[in-house]
Scaffold this motif. Structure first.
Motif, PDB file in Angstrom:
ATOM      1  N   GLY C  43     -24.669 -17.646  35.761  1.00 23.84           N
ATOM      2  CA  GLY C  43     -24.147 -19.221  35.298  1.00 23.84           C
ATOM      3  C   GLY C  43     -25.086 -20.065  34.385  1.00 23.84           C
ATOM      4  O   GLY C  43     -24.667 -21.235  34.147  1.00 23.84           O
ATOM      5  N   CYS C  44     -25.545 -19.521  33.713  1.00 21.84           N
ATOM      6  CA  CYS C  44     -26.385 -19.965  32.710  1.00 21.84           C
ATOM      7  C   CYS C  44     -26.488 -20.719  31.489  1.00 21.84           C
ATOM      8  O   CYS C  44     -27.093 -21.355  30.727  1.00 21.84           O
ATOM      9  CB  CYS C  44     -27.906 -19.625  32.955  1.00 21.84           C
ATOM     10  SG  CYS C  44     -27.690 -17.816  31.397  1.00 21.84           S
ATOM     11  N   LEU C  45     -25.265 -19.964  31.512  1.00 24.86           N
ATOM     12  CA  LEU C  45     -24.072 -20.512  29.911  1.00 24.86           C
ATOM     13  C   LEU C  45     -25.005 -19.801  28.547  1.00 24.86           C
ATOM     14  O   LEU C  45     -24.527 -20.547  27.637  1.00 24.86           O
ATOM     15  CB  LEU C  45     -23.966 -21.637  29.784  1.00 24.86           C
ATOM     16  CG  LEU C  45     -23.183 -22.238  31.229  1.00 24.86           C
ATOM     17  CD1 LEU C  45     -23.104 -24.280  31.288  1.00 24.86           C
ATOM     18  CD2 LEU C  45     -21.059 -21.827  31.134  1.00 24.86           C
ATOM     19  N   TRP C  48     -22.598 -18.955  26.708  1.00 22.06           N
ATOM     20  CA  TRP C  48     -21.614 -19.367  25.531  1.00 22.06           C
ATOM     21  C   TRP C  48     -22.188 -20.325  24.493  1.00 22.06           C
ATOM     22  O   TRP C  48     -21.942 -20.465  23.750  1.00 22.06           O
ATOM     23  CB  TRP C  48     -21.483 -20.093  26.870  1.00 22.06           C
ATOM     24  CG  TRP C  48     -20.676 -21.574  26.498  1.00 22.06           C
ATOM     25  CD1 TRP C  48     -19.569 -21.303  26.275  1.00 22.06           C
ATOM     26  CD2 TRP C  48     -21.240 -22.606  26.693  1.00 22.06           C
ATOM     27  NE1 TRP C  48     -18.735 -22.511  26.179  1.00 22.06           N
ATOM     28  CE2 TRP C  48     -19.721 -23.731  26.431  1.00 22.06           C
ATOM     29  CE3 TRP C  48     -22.526 -23.981  26.643  1.00 22.06           C
ATOM     30  CZ2 TRP C  48     -19.530 -25.101  25.704  1.00 22.06           C
ATOM     31  CZ3 TRP C  48     -22.237 -25.334  26.340  1.00 22.06           C
ATOM     32  CH2 TRP C  48     -21.368 -25.236  26.092  1.00 22.06           C
ATOM     33  N   ILE C  49     -24.222 -20.216  24.388  1.00 22.55           N
ATOM     34  CA  ILE C  49     -23.713 -21.598  23.583  1.00 22.55           C
ATOM     35  C   ILE C  49     -24.306 -20.394  22.272  1.00 22.55           C
ATOM     36  O   ILE C  49     -24.651 -20.999  21.544  1.00 22.55           O
ATOM     37  CB  ILE C  49     -25.543 -22.161  23.385  1.00 22.55           C
ATOM     38  CG1 ILE C  49     -25.544 -23.496  23.587  1.00 22.55           C
ATOM     39  CG2 ILE C  49     -26.797 -21.352  23.700  1.00 22.55           C
ATOM     40  CD1 ILE C  49     -24.322 -24.158  23.317  1.00 22.55           C
ATOM     41  N   CYS C  51     -22.506 -17.643  21.443  1.00 21.58           N
ATOM     42  CA  CYS C  51     -21.447 -17.119  21.018  1.00 21.58           C
ATOM     43  C   CYS C  51     -20.642 -17.861  19.874  1.00 21.58           C
ATOM     44  O   CYS C  51     -20.733 -18.702  19.069  1.00 21.58           O
ATOM     45  CB  CYS C  51     -20.629 -17.292  22.277  1.00 21.58           C
ATOM     46  SG  CYS C  51     -18.810 -16.242  21.581  1.00 21.58           S
ATOM     47  N   PRO C  54     -16.351 -19.895  19.722  1.00 15.61           N
ATOM     48  CA  PRO C  54     -16.294 -19.182  20.938  1.00 15.61           C
ATOM     49  C   PRO C  54     -15.802 -18.873  21.913  1.00 15.61           C
ATOM     50  O   PRO C  54     -14.465 -19.163  21.732  1.00 15.61           O
ATOM     51  CB  PRO C  54     -17.115 -20.336  22.051  1.00 15.61           C
ATOM     52  CG  PRO C  54     -16.188 -21.562  21.356  1.00 15.61           C
ATOM     53  CD  PRO C  54     -15.659 -21.235  19.959  1.00 15.61           C
ATOM     54  N   ARG C  58     -16.160 -21.539  30.437  1.00 13.22           N
ATOM     55  CA  ARG C  58     -16.983 -21.703  31.398  1.00 13.22           C
ATOM     56  C   ARG C  58     -15.446 -22.041  32.468  1.00 13.22           C
ATOM     57  O   ARG C  58     -14.916 -22.598  32.354  1.00 13.22           O
ATOM     58  CB  ARG C  58     -17.713 -23.207  30.845  1.00 13.22           C
ATOM     59  CG  ARG C  58     -18.903 -22.909  30.416  1.00 13.22           C
ATOM     60  CD  ARG C  58     -19.058 -24.422  29.802  1.00 13.22           C
ATOM     61  NE  ARG C  58     -19.216 -25.358  30.456  1.00 13.22           N
ATOM     62  CZ  ARG C  58     -20.315 -26.477  29.970  1.00 13.22           C
ATOM     63  NH1 ARG C  58     -19.986 -26.380  28.905  1.00 13.22           N
ATOM     64  NH2 ARG C  58     -20.554 -27.375  31.041  1.00 13.22           N
ATOM     65  N   ARG C  62     -18.810 -21.691  38.401  1.00 14.08           N
ATOM     66  CA  ARG C  62     -19.817 -22.328  37.473  1.00 14.08           C
ATOM     67  C   ARG C  62     -19.883 -20.989  36.732  1.00 14.08           C
ATOM     68  O   ARG C  62     -21.624 -20.871  36.636  1.00 14.08           O
ATOM     69  CB  ARG C  62     -21.029 -23.083  37.902  1.00 14.08           C
ATOM     70  CG  ARG C  62     -20.333 -24.383  38.495  1.00 14.08           C
ATOM     71  CD  ARG C  62     -21.412 -25.059  38.975  1.00 14.08           C
ATOM     72  NE  ARG C  62     -22.684 -25.822  38.019  1.00 14.08           N
ATOM     73  CZ  ARG C  62     -23.004 -26.534  38.148  1.00 14.08           C
ATOM     74  NH1 ARG C  62     -23.529 -27.259  38.969  1.00 14.08           N
ATOM     75  NH2 ARG C  62     -23.538 -26.592  36.538  1.00 14.08           N
TER      76      ARG C  62
END
Lengths: 313, 392, 92
Positions: C43-45, C48-49, C51, C54, C58, C62
C-alpha cells in the motif's frame, strides 16, 4: 513564502482534478506530471491549457477529463488567457462579486519556448498571480514529433532526422529557465515526473507567492523519444541521474539544486534507451555525441556556479 | 437630471463610456490612433475613477486573449485597437465569438499595411468582417460614446452573448473634438446591471471551455452563432428603445436622412456619412431630391431595412472605404447588390471606393457623387467599381 | 449516459460538464493488463502516483486495485512497484 509541505503520498486527496478516460497515449509522461501537480494544488483551481497534446487529448467534445474549470483558447496564448482570468477575478473580488482562485496554465514546449514565448514573457513581466507549467517533451509531439526550440542538440525528430550530413538537430536547446529567471519573478523551478515529492512541494511553494511562478517539467514521450511506455518514469529518473535535466529552483534570484547529483551516471545510459538519441552512439556521430555531452556538462556546471554565486544573498 | 456636456474627442468619449459601464477588465495595447482611449482610461485608474483592472498587455493578440479569459469568468470586459492590431488579433476574434464572450471592442478604423498608413479607411474591420462579431459603425463622437454603453447591453443578452465592435474613423472621429452629452453614472450602471453568465469559470460549478470538435458536431456549434446573430438583429431595436429612454437618443440600424421621398441615395458608413448629409442638406435647399443612408449596423446586415429604404428609388451610390481585391464589388456594395438580387429589386446602383488611406472625402465630393447619379441615365450606370479620387 | 445526451444535443458553445471522459472505456488499448498480488502489496501508493490515467484506485484496506475500464496497459506500475507486487499479464 509559507506553504504546507507534502511528506507522504497518504496525505494526498483521493479525488483528483484530472479524470481517467482521456485519450493521452498509454504511458504518457504528461499526465503523470499533471496529476501530481493537481494533487499538490488546492481543489479549487482554474486551469488554462494551450493547444497541444494535453489539450486535444483531454477535451474532445463530448468528452472532457477535467473536473476543475478549464479553458483552451489557442496555441500561443495560454499565459495571456491566464492573465485575463487572474486580472478579472482580482477585479471581481475587489468589487465583491467573486473570488481569486489560483490559476494554473499548462503549455507544451512548443507552446512555450516558441510560439508562446511572447505571451509568457508579458505575463511574467506584469506580475500576475499565476503558475505557468511548461510540460517539456522536447518536440512538437501532437503534430507528429517535429523539432521545437526545446529539442536538444543531436536529437532525431521528423524535421531534424539524422542522415549523411546531419546528426539530428543542429541547434541547441533554448535556455528557457534562463529566460524566465531573467524576468525577476519570485519563483521558478525545474522538475521531473520521476521525483514526485520534489515536484509537488515546488508546486505548493510556487502557489504560495503573490506573483508569477514557473515550473519547467520534463515529461518523456514514449512515442517521440522511442522507448517502451513502461519506462517513462525510469527515463525521467535517468534524465536527473545523468545530470541531463538538473532539478533546481530559483527563489527571488537565489539558485538552489533541490536534487543534488554528486555521482552522475554516464550520459550514455540516458541516450542508449531512446530511439531518438541512440544514433549518437554510432561512430559516425562521435563529434555530435561529444557536443551533446559537453552541453549537458556545461549546463550543470552553470547551475552549480549560479548556486554558489547567489548563495550569499 | 443634471446633464453633463463635455468637449471630447472620439477616443476620450469612448474612455468616458468605459469608465461609466462598470467594466471589470480592460486589456489593451497602444496603436495610433487608439492610444488616447487607453491613456484616458489609465488616468481614470490613477485617480481611482475606474475600479476595474487595466492590464497593459504586450501585443494585441494577447490583449484579446486576455479579454477572452477574463470574460469567461463572468466579468465585463473591454478593449480597443486599430489596423495592424486588429489584424494581429484575427485568430482570436473567431475564438471570442465561438466561445460566446460578450466583449465590447472599439476599433479606430485605420488602413492596413503595406504601405503603412495611420489614417482612416475601413480595411481593418472589413478584413475581419466574417469573424462572428456584431459590427456597428458610428458617425460622430456622441454616437461613439452612446454605442459603447448600448453594445454592452446588446452583447450580454442571454439570447445573444456575442462580442461587438464599435467602429469609429481614425482621426476624423478619434481625435476631432465634438460636444458630447454624458448620461449620469448611476443611470448607466442601472441600465446595464451586472453581467449574468451561466457558463463561467467557477470552481463551484466547473465546466470545460474550448473543446475540440469533430466533423459530426462542429457545424452545429457554428450554427449556434448564426442563430445568435439573428437574435442580435431581432433584439437590436428593443435595446435601442431601452437606450433612448435613458438618453433621449436613438440611432437605428440605418441612419436615414431625407430618404422617404428621395430619388437618389448615397449609402455610406462612418464619419463620411456626416459629410454626405451636409451635401444632401445643401442640395435639398436647391430642390434636389437626394438622401443619405448611413449604415450603422453592418453585421448582422439589416437586410429588411435596406430593402425598405430602396423602395421606389431611381438610383443609388454605394460608398465603400475598403477594397475587396479581386472581388466583383467592395464589401458594402456586395451586400447591397446581393440583397437586391435576392428580392427581385433592380434599383440602378453605382459602387465606389473612396477615401483609402485617409484621403479626404469632402462635401464637394459628396455633391459630385449625387451629381453623377442624377446626370447619368440610371439604366446606364457603370457596373464596375469607380475608384473615386484616385489619380489614375 | 451523459455522453450520449451531449452528442444528441450539442451544448451551448461546446461547453462541457466535468469529467465526462470517465464514460470512455480504454480496455481495447491494452495488450497487457496489470494484476496485483494483494499479499505482497504494502500500500505504498508508488504505482498510484505514477499512473498516467489514473487507473489505480486507493481501497479502504489501504491497498490498491485497478480500474480496468481506464487502464491502457502501459506497465509503468509494474516497473515502479518497489516490492514487485504487480505483474503485467497478457490480455485474453
Amino acid at each position: 513564502m509559507s506553504y504546507k509541505p507534502i511528506r507522504t503520498l497518504f496525505e494526498l486527496p483521493t479525488e483528483e482534478n484530472l479524470a481517467p478516460g482521456h485519450r493521452m497515449c498509454s504511458g504518457c509522461g504528461v499526465t503523470v506530471g499533471v496529476r501530481q501537480i493537481l494533487l499538490a494544488a488546492p481543489k479549487d483551481v482554474i486551469v488554462v491549457t494551450a493547444t497541444g497534446c494535453l489539450e486535444v487529448s483531454t477535451v474532445a467534445y463530448p468528452y472532457t477529463a477535467w473536473r476543475c474549470p478549464w479553458v483552451h483558447v489557442a496555441f500561443e496564448n495560454a499565459a495571456a488567457v491566464a492573465s485575463g482570468i487572474e486580472a478579472a477575478l482580482k477585479a471581481l473580488e475587489r468589487k465583491g462579486y467573486g473570488k481569486r482562485y489560483p490559476v494554473i496554465a499548462f503549455g507544451g514546449d512548443g507552446g512555450t519556448y516558441d510560439i508562446g514565448i511572447q505571451a509568457l514573457s508579458g505575463a511574467l513581466e506584469r506580475g500576475h498571480r499565476l503558475l505557468y507549467v511548461c510540460y517539456d517533451n522536447e518536440a512538437y509531439m501532437n503534430t507528429g514529433i517535429q523539432r521545437s526550440g526545446g529539442t536538444p542538440y543531436g536529437t532525431w525528430t521528423t524535421t531534424t532526422p539524422f542522415g549523411k550530413v546531419r546528426p539530428g538537430k543542429t541547434e541547441v536547446k533554448k535556455n528557457l529557465m534562463g529566460i524566465v529567471v531573467a524576468h525577476g519573478i519570485p519563483y521558478a523551478a525545474t522538475a521531473s515526473i520521476s521525483h514526485w515529492k520534489d515536484l509537488m512541494n515546488k508546486v505548493r511553494k510556487a502557489l504560495s507567492y503573490d506573483g508569477p511562478s514557473f515550473i519547467h517539467l520534463l515529461t518523456p514521450c514514449n512515442r517521440g523519444w522511442r522507448f517502451d511506455p513502461a519506462q517513462t518514469t525510469r527515463i525521467a529518473k535517468l534524465a536527473v541521474e545523468t545530470r541531463y535535466f538538473p532539478l533546481y529552483e530559483v527563489e527571488n534570484g537565489v539558485y538552489r539544486i533541490t536534487v543534488p547529483v554528486p555521482r552522475p551516471k554516464p550520459i550514455e545510459e540516458f541516450i542508449k534507451v531512446q530511439g531518438r538519441l541512440k544514433h549518437l552512439l554510432r561512430p559516425e556521430y562521435a563529434d555530435a555525441l561529444a557536443m551533446f555531452k559537453k552541453q549537458v556538462e556545461d549546463h550543470y556546471s552553470y547551475i552549480e556556479m549560479m548556486t554558489k554565486a547567489t548563495s550569499s544573498k | 437630471m443634471m446633464v453633463q456636456k463635455l468637449a471630447l474627442s472620439g477616443d476620450e468619449a469612448v474612455a468616458y463610456a468605459v469608465k461609466q459601464c462598470d467594466v471589470d477588465l480592460v486589456a489593451a495595447y497602444p496603436i495610433t490612433p487608439q492610444t488616447i482611449i487607453v491613456e484616458k482610461i489609465s488616468e481614470f485608474v490613477a485617480n481611482g475613477e475606474f475600479e476595474g483592472e487595466f492590464v497593459p498587455v504586450e501585443s494585441e493578440h494577447s490583449a484579446l486573449s486576455t479579454c477572452v479569459g477574463g470574460s469567461l469568468t463572468g466579468a465585463r470586459v473591454f478593449t480597443a485597437t486599430a489596423s495592424q492590431g486588429l489584424a494581429l488579433m484575427h485568430e482570436i476574434l473567431y475564438a471570442a465569438s465561438g466561445l460566446r464572450t460578450p466583449i465590447v471592442m472599439a476599433i479606430v478604423n485605420r488602413a492596413l499595411n503595406s504601405p503603412l498608413s495611420i489614417h482612416n479607411d475601413h480595411a481593418d474591420m472589413m478584413g475581419s468582417r466574417d469573424c462572428g462579431w456584431i459590427q456597428i459603425y458610428v458617425e460622430n463622437v456622441q454616437e461613439a460614446y452612446d454605442r459603447i454603453i448600448f453594445s454592452f447591453k446588446l452583447a450580454e443578452r442571454d439570447d445573444v452573448l456575442l462580442p461587438v465592435t464599435v467602429n469609429l474613423d481614425a482621426f476624423f472621429l478619434s481625435h476631432n473634438v465634438e460636444s458630447v452629452e454624458l448620461i449620469e453614472d448611476e443611470v448607466v450602471k442601472k441600465f446595464l446591471g451586472r453581467p449574468k453568465r451561466k457558463y463561467r469559470l467557477d470552481p463551484d460549478e466547473p465546466y470545460s471551455f474550448g473543446a475540440m470538435a469533430y466533423p459530426w458536431n462542429c457545424f452545429e456549434f457554428k450554427y449556434q452563432q448564426v442563430v445568435a446573430m439573428k437574435n442580435a438583429y431581432r433584439a437590436f431595436d428593443e435595446v435601442e428603445d431601452g437606450f433612448s429612454r435613458i438618453s433621449g437618443r436613438k440611432y437605428g440600424k440605418l441612419g436615414k436622412y431625407w430618404t422617404d421621398d428621395a430619388d437618389y441615395l448615397i449609402f455610406i458608413m462612418g464619419s463620411s456619412a456626416g459629410t454626405a448629409k451636409h451635401a444632401a442638406r445643401l442640395m435639398r435647399q436647391e430642390g434636389l431630391k437626394v438622401g443619405v443612408v448611413s449604415v450603422k449596423l453592418y453585421r448582422p446586415f439589416p437586410e429588411k431595412e435596406v430593402l425598405e429604404v430602396l423602395e421606389g428609388k431611381k438610383g443609388i451610390a454605394v460608398m465603400d472605404r475598403s477594397i475587396s481585391f479581386g472581388a466583383p464589388t467592395p464589401p458594402l456594395a456586395s451586400d447591397i447588390r446581393s440583397v437586391m438580387f435576392a428580392n427581385d429589386m433592380k434599383v440602378p446602383m453605382m459602387n465606389f471606393v473612396y477615401g483609402m488611406g485617409g484621403r479626404d472625402f469632402s462635401v464637394q465630393d459628396a455633391r459630385n457623387i449625387f451629381e453623377m447619379l442624377m446626370k447619368k441615365d440610371p439604366s446606364e450606370y457603370p457596373k464596375e467599381t469607380i475608384y473615386y479620387g484616385v489619380k489614375a | 449516459m451523459k455522453v450520449k445526451e451531449l452528442e444528441e444535443h450539442p451544448t451551448f458553445a461546446a461547453v462541457l460538464p466535468p469529467a465526462t471522459s470517465e464514460e470512455y472505456d480504454t480496455t481495447g488499448w491494452r495488450a497487457f493488463k496489470p494484476v496485483v498480488d494483494k499479499e505482497k502489496c504494502t500500500g505504498c501508493l508508488i504505482c498510484w502516483i505514477y499512473c498516467p490515467e489514473p487507473a489505480i484506485i486507493r481501497t479502504p484496506d489501504r491497498k490498491i486495485e485497478f480500474d480496468y475500464k481506464h487502464c491502457k496497459g502501459c506497465g509503468i506500475c509494474e516497473v515502479e512497484c518497489p516490492v514487485k507486487a504487480i505483474r503485467m499479464v497478457k490480455e485474453a
